[in-house]
Design a protein around this motif. Structure first.
Motif, mmCIF file in Angstrom:
data_model
loop_
_atom_site.group_PDB
_atom_site.id
_atom_site.type_symbol
_atom_site.label_atom_id
_atom_site.label_comp_id
_atom_site.label_asym_id
_atom_site.label_seq_id
_atom_site.Cartn_x
_atom_site.Cartn_y
_atom_site.Cartn_z
ATOM 1 N N GLY A 1 -55.348 -65.097 -47.308
ATOM 2 C CA GLY A 1 -54.759 -64.013 -48.072
ATOM 3 C C GLY A 1 -54.440 -62.806 -47.221
ATOM 4 N N ARG B 1 -55.418 -76.346 -56.575
ATOM 5 C CA ARG B 1 -55.586 -76.853 -57.940
ATOM 6 C C ARG B 1 -54.287 -76.816 -58.728
ATOM 7 N NH1 ARG B 1 -61.113 -76.459 -60.078
ATOM 8 N NH2 ARG B 1 -60.135 -76.304 -62.122
ATOM 9 N N HIS C 1 -55.784 -71.016 -49.285
ATOM 10 C CA HIS C 1 -55.962 -69.990 -50.302
ATOM 11 C C HIS C 1 -56.892 -70.528 -51.386
ATOM 12 C CE1 HIS C 1 -52.786 -67.309 -48.823
ATOM 13 N NE2 HIS C 1 -52.071 -68.389 -48.588
ATOM 14 N N PRO C 2 -58.032 -69.894 -51.628
ATOM 15 C CA PRO C 2 -58.960 -70.411 -52.643
ATOM 16 C C PRO C 2 -58.288 -70.605 -54.001
ATOM 17 C CG PRO C 2 -60.003 -68.669 -51.365
ATOM 18 C CD PRO C 2 -58.552 -68.697 -50.952
ATOM 19 N N GLY C 3 -58.386 -71.835 -54.516
ATOM 20 C CA GLY C 3 -57.855 -72.146 -55.835
ATOM 21 C C GLY C 3 -56.410 -72.600 -55.877
ATOM 22 N N LEU C 4 -55.652 -72.380 -54.798
ATOM 23 C CA LEU C 4 -54.221 -72.688 -54.851
ATOM 24 C C LEU C 4 -53.961 -74.187 -54.969
ATOM 25 C CD1 LEU C 4 -51.402 -71.378 -54.767
ATOM 26 C CD2 LEU C 4 -51.416 -71.724 -52.281
ATOM 27 N N ALA D 1 -51.129 -64.004 -57.361
ATOM 28 C CA ALA D 1 -52.508 -63.647 -57.710
ATOM 29 C C ALA D 1 -53.514 -64.432 -56.881
ATOM 30 C CB ALA D 1 -52.744 -63.892 -59.200
ATOM 31 N N LEU D 2 -53.179 -65.665 -56.500
ATOM 32 C CA LEU D 2 -54.064 -66.494 -55.695
ATOM 33 C C LEU D 2 -53.901 -66.250 -54.196
ATOM 34 C CD1 LEU D 2 -53.650 -69.861 -57.639
ATOM 35 C CD2 LEU D 2 -55.748 -68.489 -57.496
ATOM 36 N N MET D 3 -52.731 -65.783 -53.777
ATOM 37 C CA MET D 3 -52.418 -65.707 -52.358
ATOM 38 C C MET D 3 -52.526 -64.310 -51.763
ATOM 39 S SD MET D 3 -49.125 -68.275 -52.492
ATOM 40 C CE MET D 3 -48.794 -68.290 -50.741
ATOM 41 N N ALA E 1 -48.446 -66.089 -60.748
ATOM 42 C CA ALA E 1 -49.691 -66.848 -60.623
ATOM 43 C C ALA E 1 -49.986 -67.165 -59.160
ATOM 44 C CB ALA E 1 -49.596 -68.133 -61.438
ATOM 45 N N ALA E 2 -48.946 -67.524 -58.407
ATOM 46 C CA ALA E 2 -49.134 -67.809 -56.978
ATOM 47 C C ALA E 2 -49.541 -66.549 -56.224
ATOM 48 C CB ALA E 2 -47.853 -68.390 -56.395
ATOM 49 N N SER F 1 -59.664 -63.237 -48.628
ATOM 50 C CA SER F 1 -59.675 -64.520 -47.927
ATOM 51 C C SER F 1 -58.899 -64.372 -46.633
ATOM 52 C CB SER F 1 -59.052 -65.635 -48.777
ATOM 53 O OG SER F 1 -57.638 -65.499 -48.839
#
Length: 388
Positions: free
Chosen positions: A224, A308, A303-306, A80-82, A77-78, A221
């Motif tokens: 990213g 959260r 990182h967008p969304g991280l 996928a966001l990073m 999951a990390a 990003s």
């Protein structure tokens, strides 16, 4: 009939708020109005930032139990966001030029860092028989973009950059060049430029926000891209014929420290990491007056969304039970001591769950946001114990 009823209701509502008989525009609040007593922003922060913080519960943080099972569940999951992509292009290194510096040879080496980018790195190879331990050096931000990899190592190919890196060394590194100090100790050292520095310099400080937004609009990003390149750079170090791939470390200062513990979490080749002057919690950094609120340089670490799902120390804890050494200055204005201590405590919980708390070293030094000779000696002595 419905229109008349609606009109009547609007009229009653306006009368109750004091606007019914006013000739003032609804967009121009009167003295003492709601908008004067309830400002929308406080500097660069919304006034409701505390309410937003209360919603940051970090559902992917370590919550007890088997830490290895937690990592196996959370790491994808990390990632996928990073990480914006999975690059497979061959490195295809090429030596551009080199110079003999006695205890080591310094080279400029071009290689494919991602499917899209080919970059030039400085590679230092010590004299003697290899294979040697290898270290990836990750540079800081510093709002100075003419030098990146050269912040660690003296360039022989550019007089202007040599002047800049000498100034940088005197300001932050006690006049030393940390990459060269490691090479003298028998390490292969690799230093690269992050996007926006050195050979890859862009349009300066104010252009960072535009670069960041453009990358988001391209499905990526800024943070990213930097994370992806650092993972690949660590794999490049491990691929060098002079390097023992089982003995790869990372050293970073300031933004480079952020990059260092991040790549330790994401790259399987990294065995030991030194991070000087970058660790805290979102809660401790997102406060009025903190440098993080300026926004420009923060894009490299956003990182967008991280946010959260994970706090900064939660991400770093994905590196457990690897060897990590965090150091911080007690007078560092960028990272409040209480927030750093909170982050350290969160990480120790994870390493302790692995029965490996001795592999996580967290320390405060006298001084501020610097990587002085005493810190370098402590860091490099520790690296010797991990990689030699």
């Amino acid at each position: 009939m419905r229109r008349l009823t609606l009109t009547a209701i609007i009229g009653i509502a306006m009368a109750s708020t004091g606007y019914a008989q006013s000739t003032q525009s609804p967009l121009e609040p009167k003295s003492g109005s709601f908008f004067e007593t309830h400002p929308i922003t406080d500097g660069n922060m919304p006034t409701f930032f505390s309410e937003l913080k209360a919603k940051m519960t970090y559902p992917l943080a370590y919550d007890g139990g088997d830490p290895a099972a937690w990592r196996e569940r959370v790491l994808p999951a990390a990632e996928a966001l990073m990480l914006p992509s999975e690059d497979t292009v061959a490195f295809k290194p090429e030596v551009i030029d080199q110079i003999d510096r006695g205890a080591f040879t310094a080279m400029r080496v071009a290689f494919n860092i991602t499917d899209e980018s080919r970059v030039a790195a400085i590679v230092l190879v010590p004299e003697g028989e290899g294979p040697f331990p290898g270290v990836l050096m990750l540079h800081d931000h510093g709002a100075r973009f003419d030098i990146g990899k050269e912040k660690w190592i003296r360039p022989w190919y550019d007089a202007a950059r040599l002047k800049s890196t000498t100034q940088w060394s005197e300001k932050y590194f006690s006049g030393l060049f940390p990459g060269e100090e490691l090479a003298k100790r028998g390490y292969v050292v690799v230093a690269t430029d992050a996007l926006g520095w050195g050979d890859r310099a862009g349009n300066g400080y104010e252009a960072q926000q535009a670069l960041a937004s453009n990358l988001v609009n391209l499905g990526s990003s800024l943070a990213g891209i930097m994370a992806q390149e650092d993972v690949r750079a660590s794999e490049f170090v491990a691929s060098l014929p002079e390097v023992d791939p089982e003995r790869v470390g990372v050293v970073g200062f300031s933004m480079g420290a952020f990059r260092a513990w991040q790549v330790a979490a994401l790259s399987p080749v990294v065995k030991a990491t030194v991070a000087d002057c970058w660790m805290a919690t979102y809660d401790g950094l997102m406060v009025p007056g903190n440098n993080q609120l300026k926004g420009q340089s923060a894009w490299y670490m956003s990182h967008p969304g991280l946010a959260r799902v994970m706090d900064y120390p939660d991400v770093a804890s994905l590196a457990a039970p690897k060897a990590l050494y965090f150091m911080e200055g007690v007078d560092d204005p960028l990272f409040p001591k209480a927030s750093v201590e909170h982050a350290y405590a969160k990480m120790h919980t994870v390493w302790d769950a692995y029965n490996a708390d001795d592999m996580l070293k967290t320390e405060f030094f006298e001084g501020g946001h610097i990587f002085t000779e005493d810190r370098q000696k402590a860091a490099f002595d520790w690296l010797d114990g991990q990689l030699k």
